[in-house]
Design a protein around this motif. Structure first.
Motif, PDB file in Angstrom:
ATOM      1  N   HIS A  79       0.838  -1.202   0.000  1.00  0.00           N
ATOM      2  CA  HIS A  79       0.000   0.000   0.000  1.00  0.00           C
ATOM      3  C   HIS A  79       0.878   1.259   0.000  1.00  0.00           C
ATOM      4  CE1 HIS A  79      -3.145   2.831   1.050  1.00  0.00           C
ATOM      5  NE2 HIS A  79      -4.037   1.887   0.819  1.00  0.00           N
ATOM      6  N   ASP A 118      -6.934  -2.768  -0.595  1.00  0.00           N
ATOM      7  CA  ASP A 118      -7.523  -1.491  -0.958  1.00  0.00           C
ATOM      8  C   ASP A 118      -7.763  -1.478  -2.473  1.00  0.00           C
ATOM      9  OD1 ASP A 118      -8.140   1.133  -1.565  1.00  0.00           O
ATOM     10  OD2 ASP A 118      -6.537   2.012  -0.351  1.00  0.00           O
ATOM     11  N   CYS A 119      -9.041  -1.358  -2.854  1.00  0.00           N
ATOM     12  CA  CYS A 119      -9.389  -1.400  -4.272  1.00  0.00           C
ATOM     13  C   CYS A 119      -9.786  -0.033  -4.821  1.00  0.00           C
ATOM     14  CB  CYS A 119     -10.535  -2.388  -4.498  1.00  0.00           C
ATOM     15  SG  CYS A 119     -10.143  -4.093  -4.040  1.00  0.00           S
ATOM     16  N   THR A 120      -9.518   1.032  -4.061  1.00  0.00           N
ATOM     17  CA  THR A 120      -9.822   2.374  -4.553  1.00  0.00           C
ATOM     18  C   THR A 120      -8.810   2.793  -5.612  1.00  0.00           C
ATOM     19  OG1 THR A 120      -8.497   3.435  -2.824  1.00  0.00           O
ATOM     20  CG2 THR A 120     -10.821   3.022  -2.330  1.00  0.00           C
ATOM     21  N   HIS A 160      -5.836   4.668  -3.829  1.00  0.00           N
ATOM     22  CA  HIS A 160      -5.369   4.016  -2.592  1.00  0.00           C
ATOM     23  C   HIS A 160      -5.607   4.883  -1.358  1.00  0.00           C
ATOM     24  CE1 HIS A 160      -1.764   6.491  -3.394  1.00  0.00           C
ATOM     25  NE2 HIS A 160      -1.666   5.891  -4.565  1.00  0.00           N
ATOM     26  N   ASN A 161      -6.875   5.291  -1.153  1.00  0.00           N
ATOM     27  CA  ASN A 161      -7.168   6.238  -0.080  1.00  0.00           C
ATOM     28  C   ASN A 161      -7.714   5.610   1.199  1.00  0.00           C
ATOM     29  OD1 ASN A 161      -9.885   5.647  -0.540  1.00  0.00           O
ATOM     30  ND2 ASN A 161     -10.210   7.447  -1.842  1.00  0.00           N
ATOM     31  N   HIS A 164      -4.823  -2.378   5.984  1.00  0.00           N
ATOM     32  CA  HIS A 164      -4.690  -2.309   4.526  1.00  0.00           C
ATOM     33  C   HIS A 164      -3.207  -2.244   4.152  1.00  0.00           C
ATOM     34  CE1 HIS A 164      -8.976  -1.861   4.118  1.00  0.00           C
ATOM     35  NE2 HIS A 164      -8.972  -0.807   4.917  1.00  0.00           N
ATOM     36  N   TRP A 206      -2.516  -2.942  -1.972  1.00  0.00           N
ATOM     37  CA  TRP A 206      -3.331  -2.139  -2.878  1.00  0.00           C
ATOM     38  C   TRP A 206      -3.428  -2.863  -4.212  1.00  0.00           C
ATOM     39  CZ3 TRP A 206      -1.341   1.460  -6.958  1.00  0.00           C
ATOM     40  CH2 TRP A 206      -2.391   2.171  -7.579  1.00  0.00           C
ATOM     41  N   ARG A 212      -3.322  -2.813  -7.879  1.00  0.00           N
ATOM     42  CA  ARG A 212      -2.741  -1.893  -8.860  1.00  0.00           C
ATOM     43  C   ARG A 212      -3.519  -1.866 -10.175  1.00  0.00           C
ATOM     44  NH1 ARG A 212       3.459  -2.762 -10.715  1.00  0.00           N
ATOM     45  NH2 ARG A 212       2.503  -4.437 -11.955  1.00  0.00           N
TER      46      ARG A 212
END
Length: 298
Positions: free
Chosen positions: A217, A257-259, A262-263, A269, A272, A274
């Motif tokens: 992350h 994290d699937c935002t 990566h927020n 978490h 991430w 990518r």
């Protein structure tokens, strides 16, 4: 099986008899060749094992002369007391099918799993249906509709990492869905053939393989090399191939994290995703951390 009968058997004999019972109970049948293949024994020895099991449990199997196979009798009563975890491990991984043992491991270990109400007799009906390619009438407790009766065509077990599911075609909704094993109340195999559109070959989400690219992350991990070493990443990325039907479970289990930016904050978490484009068309993304439940495009 009495204690005296157990004493007179070797461990190898007990292991083979336990395998006979597992095949008979959860696959609905056992052939002599199954023992030959699994244990590398001669056909004559396999015949003796089956005869010995019949002697110890005279009502558990019947011979089908047409198919030349021993089948599970309707009055089956198990000889061995298998824990549900052992059965699921055998069904999914194909090993560890020896006699149940209550001995502790060679080193101390614990797990954090919650108890799950999975009935072995009911599970055996579902796995026999999978083996035969048959439909099943079930009583099932859903979160949205409570206890209902429906017909499904099961074809696989699926481990989400937290609990076990049954992948099946649901005739009521006309869709392929996951059913939590602990929510079944009853099941019975239905006669007749299943339609082509109800088979696993038509389950797009099950047959589609997607490759996820997981990286440390960018915001939550101060030393990315630690995460790279922990997961054995190559070039700073861990590439994981999974069925689309299992993608949401995987991302939820590992708190990925699937935002887009990566927020997601928090020490849980560490990873991430990518390449979010790999999730295009995946249907169970409501499970994925960072999924926008409002339905807004990513």
């Amino acid at each position: 099986m009495t204690d005296s009968q157990l004493i007179n058997l070797t461990q190898a004999q007990r292991d083979r008899l336990a395998f006979v019972e597992l095949r008979l109970r959860f696959m609905g049948e056992i052939r002599r060749q199954d023992l030959v293949t699994r244990f590398g024994i001669q056909a004559a020895a396999a015949t003796r094992d089956i005869a010995q099991y019949k002697e110890l449990a005279p009502g558990n199997m019947e011979y089908d002369p047409k198919a030349k196979v021993y089948v599970c009798a309707s009055w089956f009563r198990p000889l061995f007391d298998f824990p549900i975890k052992r059965v699921l491990r055998w069904l999914s991984q194909g090993y560890g099918d020896a006699e149940p043992s209550h001995l502790r491991g060679v080193i101390a270990s614990e797990d954090t799993g919650l108890p799950s109400r999975i009935d072995l007799a009911l599970l055996s009906i579902l796995t026999r249906a999978i083996h035969r390619g048959a439909a099943v009438k079930i009583s099932y407790r859903a979160l949205s509709s409570g206890l209902t009766t429906r017909e499904i065509v099961p074809f696989a077990l699926a481990d989400s990492g937290l609990r076990w599911h049954l992948r099946a075609f649901d005739r009521r909704s006309g869709e392929f869905r996951d059913f939590v094993l602990g929510r079944f109340d009853d099941a019975s195999i239905l006669p007749g053939e299943v339609a082509d559109h109800e088979t696993s070959a038509q389950d797009i989400q099950w047959n589609r393989i997607t490759e996820l690219e997981l990286v440390p992350h960018p915001a939550n991990v101060q030393h990315p090399d630690t995460i790279e070493a922990e997961y054995g990443m190559e070039g700073g990325v861990l590439k994981v191939r999974t069925r689309a039907a299992m993608a949401g479970y995987l991302l939820r289990r590992w708190n990925v994290d699937c935002t887009d930016d990566h927020n997601l904050k928090g020490g849980e978490h560490h990873l991430w995703l990518r390449n979010r484009q790999a999730l295009y068309g995946v249907t169970n993304l409501v499970l994925a951390p960072g999924y926008d439940a409002t339905g807004k495009e990513w």
